[in-house]
Design a protein around this motif. Structure first.
Motif, PDB file in Angstrom:
ATOM      1  N   VAL A 130      73.062 -14.243 -19.795  1.00 27.71           N
ATOM      2  CA  VAL A 130      72.199 -13.302 -20.516  1.00 27.71           C
ATOM      3  C   VAL A 130      72.848 -11.923 -20.550  1.00 27.71           C
ATOM      4  N   GLN A 131      73.370 -11.487 -19.428  1.00 31.60           N
ATOM      5  CA  GLN A 131      74.019 -10.173 -19.356  1.00 31.60           C
ATOM      6  C   GLN A 131      75.225 -10.121 -20.303  1.00 31.60           C
ATOM      7  N   PHE A 132      75.997 -11.189 -20.341  1.00 34.84           N
ATOM      8  CA  PHE A 132      77.162 -11.252 -21.231  1.00 34.84           C
ATOM      9  C   PHE A 132      76.725 -11.131 -22.690  1.00 34.84           C
ATOM     10  N   ASN A 133      75.713 -11.888 -23.067  1.00 36.73           N
ATOM     11  CA  ASN A 133      75.227 -11.861 -24.454  1.00 36.73           C
ATOM     12  C   ASN A 133      74.651 -10.505 -24.829  1.00 36.73           C
ATOM     13  N   VAL A 134      73.904  -9.892 -23.933  1.00 33.89           N
ATOM     14  CA  VAL A 134      73.336  -8.580 -24.204  1.00 33.89           C
ATOM     15  C   VAL A 134      74.448  -7.579 -24.500  1.00 33.89           C
ATOM     16  N   GLN A 135      75.513  -7.633 -23.732  1.00 31.70           N
ATOM     17  CA  GLN A 135      76.644  -6.730 -23.956  1.00 31.70           C
ATOM     18  C   GLN A 135      77.262  -6.948 -25.328  1.00 31.70           C
ATOM     19  N   GLN A 136      77.384  -8.211 -25.741  1.00 32.22           N
ATOM     20  CA  GLN A 136      77.956  -8.515 -27.062  1.00 32.22           C
ATOM     21  C   GLN A 136      77.021  -8.050 -28.175  1.00 32.22           C
ATOM     22  N   PHE A 137      75.735  -8.328 -28.022  1.00 33.05           N
ATOM     23  CA  PHE A 137      74.766  -7.963 -29.064  1.00 33.05           C
ATOM     24  C   PHE A 137      74.625  -6.448 -29.196  1.00 33.05           C
ATOM     25  N   LYS A 138      74.741  -5.735 -28.081  1.00 37.50           N
ATOM     26  CA  LYS A 138      74.551  -4.291 -28.104  1.00 37.50           C
ATOM     27  C   LYS A 138      75.600  -3.581 -28.947  1.00 37.50           C
ATOM     28  N   ALA A 167      72.102 -22.858 -38.173  1.00 35.85           N
ATOM     29  CA  ALA A 167      71.528 -24.130 -38.607  1.00 35.85           C
ATOM     30  C   ALA A 167      70.917 -24.768 -37.370  1.00 35.85           C
ATOM     31  N   SER A 168      69.901 -25.571 -37.555  1.00 40.41           N
ATOM     32  CA  SER A 168      69.193 -26.118 -36.396  1.00 40.41           C
ATOM     33  C   SER A 168      70.083 -27.032 -35.559  1.00 40.41           C
ATOM     34  N   TRP A 169      71.149 -27.571 -36.184  1.00 37.12           N
ATOM     35  CA  TRP A 169      72.037 -28.446 -35.417  1.00 37.12           C
ATOM     36  C   TRP A 169      73.018 -27.648 -34.555  1.00 37.12           C
ATOM     37  N   CYS A 170      73.125 -26.330 -34.796  1.00 39.89           N
ATOM     38  CA  CYS A 170      73.964 -25.475 -33.949  1.00 39.89           C
ATOM     39  C   CYS A 170      73.247 -25.247 -32.623  1.00 39.89           C
ATOM     40  N   VAL A 171      73.949 -25.427 -31.550  1.00 37.73           N
ATOM     41  CA  VAL A 171      73.364 -25.206 -30.232  1.00 37.73           C
ATOM     42  C   VAL A 171      73.644 -23.765 -29.810  1.00 37.73           C
ATOM     43  N   ALA A 172      72.592 -22.991 -29.588  1.00 43.28           N
ATOM     44  CA  ALA A 172      72.773 -21.604 -29.145  1.00 43.28           C
ATOM     45  C   ALA A 172      73.437 -21.588 -27.773  1.00 43.28           C
ATOM     46  N   SER A 173      74.272 -20.583 -27.557  1.00 45.26           N
ATOM     47  CA  SER A 173      74.947 -20.483 -26.265  1.00 45.26           C
ATOM     48  C   SER A 173      73.949 -20.153 -25.169  1.00 45.26           C
ATOM     49  N   LYS A 174      74.343 -20.396 -23.939  1.00 52.29           N
ATOM     50  CA  LYS A 174      73.464 -20.159 -22.796  1.00 52.29           C
ATOM     51  C   LYS A 174      73.024 -18.692 -22.756  1.00 52.29           C
ATOM     52  N   GLY A 175      71.734 -18.455 -22.674  1.00 55.55           N
ATOM     53  CA  GLY A 175      71.201 -17.110 -22.565  1.00 55.55           C
ATOM     54  C   GLY A 175      71.126 -16.337 -23.866  1.00 55.55           C
ATOM     55  N   GLU A 176      71.542 -16.944 -24.974  1.00 53.20           N
ATOM     56  CA  GLU A 176      71.586 -16.220 -26.247  1.00 53.20           C
ATOM     57  C   GLU A 176      70.198 -15.843 -26.751  1.00 53.20           C
ATOM     58  N   VAL A 177      69.292 -16.789 -26.774  1.00 59.16           N
ATOM     59  CA  VAL A 177      67.946 -16.537 -27.291  1.00 59.16           C
ATOM     60  C   VAL A 177      67.217 -15.501 -26.434  1.00 59.16           C
ATOM     61  N   GLN A 178      67.328 -15.630 -25.124  1.00 57.35           N
ATOM     62  CA  GLN A 178      66.676 -14.674 -24.229  1.00 57.35           C
ATOM     63  C   GLN A 178      67.203 -13.256 -24.469  1.00 57.35           C
ATOM     64  N   SER A 179      68.509 -13.149 -24.695  1.00 64.12           N
ATOM     65  CA  SER A 179      69.125 -11.839 -24.924  1.00 64.12           C
ATOM     66  C   SER A 179      68.646 -11.232 -26.236  1.00 64.12           C
ATOM     67  N   LEU A 180      68.600 -12.046 -27.289  1.00 64.38           N
ATOM     68  CA  LEU A 180      68.159 -11.549 -28.588  1.00 64.38           C
ATOM     69  C   LEU A 180      66.682 -11.149 -28.537  1.00 64.38           C
ATOM     70  N   ASN A 181      65.872 -11.945 -27.866  1.00 65.41           N
ATOM     71  CA  ASN A 181      64.447 -11.617 -27.723  1.00 65.41           C
ATOM     72  C   ASN A 181      64.256 -10.264 -27.027  1.00 65.41           C
ATOM     73  N   ALA A 182      65.042 -10.039 -25.982  1.00 67.04           N
ATOM     74  CA  ALA A 182      64.905  -8.794 -25.213  1.00 67.04           C
ATOM     75  C   ALA A 182      65.298  -7.580 -26.060  1.00 67.04           C
ATOM     76  N   LEU A 183      66.397  -7.689 -26.800  1.00 70.02           N
ATOM     77  CA  LEU A 183      66.852  -6.569 -27.616  1.00 70.02           C
ATOM     78  C   LEU A 183      65.927  -6.336 -28.813  1.00 70.02           C
ATOM     79  N   ALA A 184      65.414  -7.429 -29.381  1.00 68.42           N
ATOM     80  CA  ALA A 184      64.490  -7.295 -30.515  1.00 68.42           C
ATOM     81  C   ALA A 184      63.221  -6.570 -30.092  1.00 68.42           C
ATOM     82  N   LYS A 185      62.745  -6.842 -28.895  1.00 72.02           N
ATOM     83  CA  LYS A 185      61.557  -6.158 -28.382  1.00 72.02           C
ATOM     84  C   LYS A 185      61.843  -4.682 -28.119  1.00 72.02           C
ATOM     85  N   LYS A 186      63.026  -4.397 -27.576  1.00 68.03           N
ATOM     86  CA  LYS A 186      63.381  -3.027 -27.224  1.00 68.03           C
ATOM     87  C   LYS A 186      63.599  -2.148 -28.451  1.00 68.03           C
ATOM     88  N   TYR A 187      64.228  -2.719 -29.497  1.00 68.12           N
ATOM     89  CA  TYR A 187      64.615  -1.914 -30.667  1.00 68.12           C
ATOM     90  C   TYR A 187      63.805  -2.270 -31.918  1.00 68.12           C
TER      91      TYR A 187
END
Length: 221
Positions: free
Chosen positions: A203-211, A99-119
């Motif tokens: 960002v590194q932490f989030n990438v590990q979780q998303f992977k 929801a727009s009122w949820c605040v994304a965690s630090k580095g979350e969006v950057q991590s998702l963008n990077a993985l979405a581009k890669k895969y």
């Protein structure tokens, strides 16, 4: 005669196929059946600050009742493309409900963008906002073009029972791993990086979780 023999050989397969389809359970049906009991126990655990017990209850609900069910094909709106329902996505899906009122965690969006581009060729990365179009469009600017940003306006959506089971059952944000056939392979509340971490480590932490979810989807049939 040959056609008759072929029919006799294939008949058991057709019967098995029909039985399999009849056994498919929708996510909304499963969550509707079990959510009341889960919430009662989870509220008690949170009230006593027993977070370990709350996590055990969540994992049990997912592993025993929700995994293996199928995502309902309800109406959604896409900020950038013409997709109007979940069945418009043909690849395995990495879905985050927000929801727009949820605040994304630090580095979350950057991590998702990077993985979405890669895969991008193997997986559809989707962020679903339970919000109005204006708010969803505003938040969508953070994501790159490889992330599909959807929104559902609860007030105008006609499928209220589906909205209720998807939005109000497991909290926000929640991450779903969904196969190409829309089977739910897993559901998680992903851990967040510590607020004091610098952006690089976050960002590194989030990438590990998303992977972890990415690997589940890559391994799916």
């Amino acid at each position: 005669m040959q056609k008759l023999l072929l029919l006799l050989i294939l008949l058991p397969f057709f019967a098995w196929s029909q039985d399999t389809k009849q056994q498919e359970v929708l996510f909304s049906e499963a969550i509707g059946k079990h959510i009341k009991t889960y919430k009662k126990k989870a509220r008690k655990a949170y009230r006593h600050k027993d977070y370990e017990r709350a996590q055990i209850l969540f994992d049990s609900l997912v592993n025993h009742q929700l995994r293996g069910t199928y995502l309902d094909n309800f109406k959604v709106s896409c900020v950038r493309t013409g997709k109007t329902c979940f069945n418009d996505f043909k690849k395995p899906m990495y879905l985050m409900t927000y929801a727009s009122w949820c605040v994304a965690s630090k580095g979350e969006v950057q991590s998702l963008n990077a993985l979405a581009k890669k895969y991008k060729k193997e997986i559809d990365f989707v962020v679903l906002f339970w919000d109005k179009r204006k708010q969803a469009r505003r938040v969508s600017r953070k994501y790159n073009r490889f992330v599909h940003v959807l929104y559902v306006d609860e007030l105008s959506n006609r499928e209220a029972h589906l909205v209720k089971t998807m939005k109000h059952s497991l909290g926000l944000p929640t991450t779903f791993y969904i196969s190409q056939e829309k089977e739910i392979l897993g559901i998680e509340h992903l851990p967040k990086p510590h607020i004091e971490q610098d952006i690089k480590n976050a960002v590194q932490f989030n990438v590990q979780q998303f992977k972890k979810g990415v690997q589940v989807l890559l391994a799916s049939p």
